[in-house]
Design a protein around this motif. Structure first.
Motif, PDB file in Angstrom:
ATOM      1  N   PRO A  22       0.829  -1.203   0.000  1.00  0.00           N
ATOM      2  CA  PRO A  22       0.000   0.000   0.000  1.00  0.00           C
ATOM      3  C   PRO A  22       0.865   1.254   0.000  1.00  0.00           C
ATOM      4  O   PRO A  22       1.920   1.293   0.638  1.00  0.00           O
ATOM      5  CB  PRO A  22      -0.803  -0.130   1.297  1.00  0.00           C
ATOM      6  CG  PRO A  22       0.005  -1.034   2.161  1.00  0.00           C
ATOM      7  CD  PRO A  22       0.712  -1.985   1.233  1.00  0.00           C
ATOM      8  N   VAL A  23       0.405   2.251  -0.730  1.00  0.00           N
ATOM      9  CA  VAL A  23       1.185   3.481  -0.877  1.00  0.00           C
ATOM     10  C   VAL A  23       0.287   4.684  -0.642  1.00  0.00           C
ATOM     11  O   VAL A  23      -0.819   4.760  -1.172  1.00  0.00           O
ATOM     12  CB  VAL A  23       1.803   3.586  -2.295  1.00  0.00           C
ATOM     13  CG1 VAL A  23       2.564   4.900  -2.442  1.00  0.00           C
ATOM     14  CG2 VAL A  23       2.727   2.418  -2.559  1.00  0.00           C
ATOM     15  N   THR A  24       0.767   5.612   0.151  1.00  0.00           N
ATOM     16  CA  THR A  24       0.109   6.902   0.302  1.00  0.00           C
ATOM     17  C   THR A  24       0.722   7.843  -0.718  1.00  0.00           C
ATOM     18  O   THR A  24       1.936   8.093  -0.689  1.00  0.00           O
ATOM     19  CB  THR A  24       0.308   7.466   1.720  1.00  0.00           C
ATOM     20  OG1 THR A  24      -0.296   6.575   2.660  1.00  0.00           O
ATOM     21  CG2 THR A  24      -0.329   8.836   1.853  1.00  0.00           C
ATOM     22  N   VAL A  25      -0.092   8.321  -1.648  1.00  0.00           N
ATOM     23  CA  VAL A  25       0.401   9.206  -2.703  1.00  0.00           C
ATOM     24  C   VAL A  25       0.219  10.655  -2.255  1.00  0.00           C
ATOM     25  O   VAL A  25      -0.876  11.061  -1.855  1.00  0.00           O
ATOM     26  CB  VAL A  25      -0.336   8.951  -4.029  1.00  0.00           C
ATOM     27  CG1 VAL A  25       0.229   9.851  -5.133  1.00  0.00           C
ATOM     28  CG2 VAL A  25      -0.215   7.483  -4.436  1.00  0.00           C
ATOM     29  N   ARG A  57       2.613   0.495  -9.603  1.00  0.00           N
ATOM     30  CA  ARG A  57       3.957   0.606 -10.181  1.00  0.00           C
ATOM     31  C   ARG A  57       5.038   0.813  -9.128  1.00  0.00           C
ATOM     32  O   ARG A  57       6.155   0.293  -9.258  1.00  0.00           O
ATOM     33  CB  ARG A  57       3.991   1.745 -11.198  1.00  0.00           C
ATOM     34  CG  ARG A  57       5.334   1.917 -11.880  1.00  0.00           C
ATOM     35  CD  ARG A  57       5.288   2.939 -12.992  1.00  0.00           C
ATOM     36  NE  ARG A  57       4.468   2.503 -14.112  1.00  0.00           N
ATOM     37  CZ  ARG A  57       4.565   3.015 -15.339  1.00  0.00           C
ATOM     38  NH1 ARG A  57       5.439   3.959 -15.598  1.00  0.00           N
ATOM     39  NH2 ARG A  57       3.784   2.588 -16.299  1.00  0.00           N
ATOM     40  N   TYR A  58       4.719   1.560  -8.085  1.00  0.00           N
ATOM     41  CA  TYR A  58       5.767   1.960  -7.145  1.00  0.00           C
ATOM     42  C   TYR A  58       5.582   1.419  -5.729  1.00  0.00           C
ATOM     43  O   TYR A  58       6.368   1.752  -4.841  1.00  0.00           O
ATOM     44  CB  TYR A  58       5.842   3.490  -7.082  1.00  0.00           C
ATOM     45  CG  TYR A  58       6.186   4.105  -8.411  1.00  0.00           C
ATOM     46  CD1 TYR A  58       7.469   4.012  -8.937  1.00  0.00           C
ATOM     47  CD2 TYR A  58       5.213   4.767  -9.162  1.00  0.00           C
ATOM     48  CE1 TYR A  58       7.780   4.556 -10.171  1.00  0.00           C
ATOM     49  CE2 TYR A  58       5.517   5.320 -10.394  1.00  0.00           C
ATOM     50  CZ  TYR A  58       6.798   5.206 -10.894  1.00  0.00           C
ATOM     51  OH  TYR A  58       7.105   5.740 -12.114  1.00  0.00           O
ATOM     52  N   GLY A  59       4.560   0.581  -5.522  1.00  0.00           N
ATOM     53  CA  GLY A  59       4.268   0.109  -4.181  1.00  0.00           C
ATOM     54  C   GLY A  59       5.436  -0.560  -3.486  1.00  0.00           C
ATOM     55  O   GLY A  59       5.682  -0.344  -2.298  1.00  0.00           O
ATOM     56  N   ASP A  60       6.200  -1.375  -4.224  1.00  0.00           N
ATOM     57  CA  ASP A  60       7.281  -2.114  -3.584  1.00  0.00           C
ATOM     58  C   ASP A  60       8.585  -1.338  -3.540  1.00  0.00           C
ATOM     59  O   ASP A  60       9.613  -1.859  -3.123  1.00  0.00           O
ATOM     60  CB  ASP A  60       7.504  -3.449  -4.316  1.00  0.00           C
ATOM     61  CG  ASP A  60       7.854  -3.254  -5.784  1.00  0.00           C
ATOM     62  OD1 ASP A  60       7.769  -2.107  -6.276  1.00  0.00           O
ATOM     63  OD2 ASP A  60       8.199  -4.246  -6.449  1.00  0.00           O
ATOM     64  N   ARG A  61       8.556  -0.072  -3.958  1.00  0.00           N
ATOM     65  CA  ARG A  61       9.787   0.738  -3.949  1.00  0.00           C
ATOM     66  C   ARG A  61       9.749   1.859  -2.922  1.00  0.00           C
ATOM     67  O   ARG A  61      10.726   2.583  -2.768  1.00  0.00           O
ATOM     68  CB  ARG A  61      10.017   1.363  -5.339  1.00  0.00           C
ATOM     69  CG  ARG A  61      10.044   0.371  -6.472  1.00  0.00           C
ATOM     70  CD  ARG A  61      10.226   1.078  -7.790  1.00  0.00           C
ATOM     71  NE  ARG A  61      10.050   0.183  -8.928  1.00  0.00           N
ATOM     72  CZ  ARG A  61      10.127   0.561 -10.193  1.00  0.00           C
ATOM     73  NH1 ARG A  61      10.374   1.826 -10.484  1.00  0.00           N
ATOM     74  NH2 ARG A  61       9.953  -0.305 -11.171  1.00  0.00           N
ATOM     75  N   MET A  62       8.611   2.000  -2.280  1.00  0.00           N
ATOM     76  CA  MET A  62       8.424   3.154  -1.404  1.00  0.00           C
ATOM     77  C   MET A  62       8.480   2.811   0.080  1.00  0.00           C
ATOM     78  O   MET A  62       7.923   3.520   0.910  1.00  0.00           O
ATOM     79  CB  MET A  62       7.064   3.811  -1.718  1.00  0.00           C
ATOM     80  CG  MET A  62       6.962   4.366  -3.126  1.00  0.00           C
ATOM     81  SD  MET A  62       8.098   5.762  -3.371  1.00  0.00           S
ATOM     82  CE  MET A  62       9.390   4.993  -4.350  1.00  0.00           C
ATOM     83  N   GLY A  84       3.686  -5.528   1.080  1.00  0.00           N
ATOM     84  CA  GLY A  84       2.365  -5.984   0.691  1.00  0.00           C
ATOM     85  C   GLY A  84       1.735  -6.861   1.765  1.00  0.00           C
ATOM     86  O   GLY A  84       2.425  -7.468   2.582  1.00  0.00           O
ATOM     87  N   GLN A  85       0.428  -6.933   1.762  1.00  0.00           N
ATOM     88  CA  GLN A  85      -0.293  -7.777   2.711  1.00  0.00           C
ATOM     89  C   GLN A  85      -0.343  -9.206   2.188  1.00  0.00           C
ATOM     90  O   GLN A  85      -0.660  -9.447   1.035  1.00  0.00           O
ATOM     91  CB  GLN A  85      -1.711  -7.248   2.918  1.00  0.00           C
ATOM     92  CG  GLN A  85      -2.533  -8.056   3.908  1.00  0.00           C
ATOM     93  CD  GLN A  85      -3.690  -7.266   4.482  1.00  0.00           C
ATOM     94  OE1 GLN A  85      -3.499  -6.231   5.087  1.00  0.00           O
ATOM     95  NE2 GLN A  85      -4.897  -7.756   4.260  1.00  0.00           N
ATOM     96  N   LYS A  87       2.354  -2.752   5.044  1.00  0.00           N
ATOM     97  CA  LYS A  87       2.906  -1.530   5.628  1.00  0.00           C
ATOM     98  C   LYS A  87       2.932  -0.459   4.548  1.00  0.00           C
ATOM     99  O   LYS A  87       3.415  -0.685   3.437  1.00  0.00           O
ATOM    100  CB  LYS A  87       4.322  -1.780   6.137  1.00  0.00           C
ATOM    101  CG  LYS A  87       5.024  -0.534   6.644  1.00  0.00           C
ATOM    102  CD  LYS A  87       6.476  -0.855   6.986  1.00  0.00           C
ATOM    103  CE  LYS A  87       7.248   0.412   7.353  1.00  0.00           C
ATOM    104  NZ  LYS A  87       8.684   0.102   7.603  1.00  0.00           N
ATOM    105  N   ARG A  88       2.378   0.694   4.864  1.00  0.00           N
ATOM    106  CA  ARG A  88       2.272   1.757   3.875  1.00  0.00           C
ATOM    107  C   ARG A  88       3.625   2.411   3.584  1.00  0.00           C
ATOM    108  O   ARG A  88       4.400   2.695   4.486  1.00  0.00           O
ATOM    109  CB  ARG A  88       1.295   2.834   4.338  1.00  0.00           C
ATOM    110  CG  ARG A  88      -0.155   2.437   4.150  1.00  0.00           C
ATOM    111  CD  ARG A  88      -1.092   3.615   4.271  1.00  0.00           C
ATOM    112  NE  ARG A  88      -2.418   3.241   3.834  1.00  0.00           N
ATOM    113  CZ  ARG A  88      -2.819   3.241   2.570  1.00  0.00           C
ATOM    114  NH1 ARG A  88      -1.994   3.630   1.628  1.00  0.00           N
ATOM    115  NH2 ARG A  88      -4.031   2.868   2.241  1.00  0.00           N
ATOM    116  N   GLY A  89       3.834   2.642   2.284  1.00  0.00           N
ATOM    117  CA  GLY A  89       4.952   3.462   1.857  1.00  0.00           C
ATOM    118  C   GLY A  89       4.423   4.835   1.459  1.00  0.00           C
ATOM    119  O   GLY A  89       3.212   5.076   1.472  1.00  0.00           O
TER     120      GLY A  89
END
Length: 533
Positions: free
Chosen positions: A168-171, A197-202, A206-207, A230-232
């Motif tokens: 998960p990503v907070t944009v 696109r960027y979830g695993d880089r931030m 992942g759940q 865990k949020r990126g």
């Protein structure tokens, strides 16, 4: 090493340790339907219920799927699901604790130890089994359904442990404000794309879930969360204030799209579309830009020395190049004594067509790519169409000079064209910092000369103050310039309305499908964005 299981039947406690003796002894019993079965028929007895449940649960806990399945009335289905429980659900150890039998039903508690990569999780839940007499063997057997393994499993379903979603990503916008789904409606598909696109880089994770898998392979109910995501955090170049204005502007017209960016850096400030859907017309559209493309055409003609802003270039009602197709102006207007700057400001098609023979066939395509960066591989941070300009002669070249034919653009590329005209140098638009994903942005081969920048900006300012863009740009102060366009589309009676402009360090472009005149339909969209700050 086999797993260790614990089974409690009634008041008795049996600790199970997998071993060759137990497995070998019960293999025959399993495949033959049990070795202590009654042969007198009728209802199963309490002893048969307890013994059958114990043997089945013992074998399951010991990891002996073949043996366990033999204590059921559907061995083929049981062995597949029990194997999937261990392998696909990543269960490395299972402890089964039965309760007291209630008639022919035995409830039991499951404690499954899951190992997914480096993650460990304990999955606890309650289930039950029912013992029935076999129709052909007359022996007591577990009445097999997937619900024995887990009460939420339906017939034909299996279980699997996998990454349920990308991290998960907070944009965020450029100022750190969260761009929440639903707040800016036309951004929602874009935000989904950014997260994927960027979830695993931030910095997020992942759940991981255990879920039911339907017979067609699609995911069903979530049965257990192995580890929560865990949020990126992903910071974009977008500006929430400008985006809000862009959303408001496109909402007033069907088929409207707009992009705003900073000419000094190429950073995208806003992207908005009135039409909701996965396709992002503002970034991915491919359509003729009409006379807004004359910015590139004018730059080509100025750089080759074909014209100057003050040179007389008549604007007849119609014109043809090399006796090809006849081109006309909007509403068949004309100005026999016009200068090139006046032709540009009034968006005279015929004046540009008349100049087609003064430049090589490849000149427009070369200028578009080498100076304005059109058609190069833009690494914006999301999927985009980066423009296309034909390298042809005859009617194709004449049509291209006025942004028709096979010239293909969108609001992103046209906003960039206006920005390049203002600064004299192409700066590839970006939505996500180039450091994310280590992207190499596109560059141009050269910039415009200071003299041409001054001339081009002068014509764009004339357009904004007294030309076809004057109404939309009225009252705006600062460094301003604009160009309108009305693009003819085959099979479409109404023209598409285009408008691109800059004001200080912001450039924007908009298209309104079937909007008619650029200044009337697309102009107000761009104006609202340019006045956002």
């Amino acid at each position: 090493m086999r797993a260790v299981g614990k089974v409690v039947v009634g008041a008795a406690v049996v600790v199970l340790v997998g071993g060759a003796g137990f497995g070998a002894y019960n293999l025959y019993a399993g495949v033959t339907g049990g070795n202590t079965a009654s042969t007198h028929g009728g209802a199963v007895t309490g002893t048969e219920v307890r013994d059958t449940a114990r043997r089945f649960l013992n074998a399951w806990a010991d990891g002996n799927d073949l043996l366990a399945s033999g204590f059921t009335n559907d061995a083929q289905a049981a062995v597949g699901l029990l194997g999937g429980f261990r392998d696909d659900a990543k269960v490395k150890k299972v402890t089964l604790t039965p309760g007291a039998a209630k008639g022919t039903t035995v409830p039991f508690r499951v404690k499954a130890e899951i190992r997914y990569g480096k993650t460990r999780s304990t999955w606890r839940y309650d289930s039950q089994l029912t013992v029935v007499r076999g129709r052909t063997t007359d022996k007591p057997l577990v009445d097999w359904t997937p619900a024995v393994v887990h009460p939420k499993l339906a017939r034909g379903q299996t279980v699997r442990t996998e990454l349920a979603e990308n991290a998960p990503v907070t944009v965020l916008d450029r100022n750190g404000e969260e761009l929440r789904p639903g707040r800016y409606p036309s951004l929602d598909p874009l935000l989904t794309s950014l997260r994927a696109r960027y979830g695993d880089r931030m910095g997020g994770t992942g759940q991981v879930e255990v879920w039911a898998v339907r017979p067609d392979g699609t995911a069903g109910d979530t049965l257990h969360v192995v580890t929560k995501g865990k949020r990126g955090t992903l910071r974009t170049t977008l500006d929430a204030t400008v985006q809000k204005s862009a959303e408001k502007a496109v909402a007033k017209a069907s088929g409207a799209s707009v992009v705003a960016l900073k000419p000094s850096t190429g950073e995208i400030l806003a992207v908005a579309n009135s039409d909701r859907g996965e396709f992002n017309a503002a970034l991915q559209g491919q359509t003729a830009p009409g006379s807004t493309f004359k910015i590139i055409s004018a730059a080509t003609l100025l750089e080759t020395g074909t014209v100057t802003p003050g040179k007389k270039v008549p604007c007849p009602k119609t014109a043809a190049y090399q006796q090809g197709m006849t081109f006309h102006n909007v509403e068949d207007s004309e100005n026999p004594g016009a200068t090139f700057a006046q032709d540009f400001a009034a968006s005279c098609n015929t004046a540009f067509v008349a100049l087609a023979g003064a430049i090589p066939d490849s000149a427009l395509a070369r200028e578009a790519q080498s100076v304005f960066g059109i058609g190069r591989d833009w690494q914006v941070g999301v999927s985009t169409f980066d423009g296309a300009v034909p390298d042809g002669g005859g009617d194709d070249k004449a049509a291209a000079l006025i942004g028709q034919g096979t010239v293909q653009m969108n609001p992103l590329t046209m906003a960039s064209v206006a920005a390049t005209a203002q600064t004299g140098r192409f700066r590839q638009p970006v939505l996500v910092s180039r450091s994310v994903g280590h992207r190499d942005v596109a560059t141009s081969d050269r910039g415009l000369s200071p003299a041409v920048v001054q001339q081009l900006k002068g014509m764009m300012r004339l357009t904004a103050t007294s030309g076809t863009a004057a109404r939309a740009m009225s009252g705006l102060s600062g460094d301003i310039g604009a160009k309108t366009g009305s693009a003819e589309i085959d099979g479409q009676p109404e023209t598409n309305a285009w408008f691109t402009a800059y004001r200080n360090d912001m450039a924007a472009a908009a298209v309104v499908t079937k909007g008619g005149h650029g200044g009337d339909a697309a102009g107000p969209v761009v104006r609202e964005v340019l006045t956002a700050h």
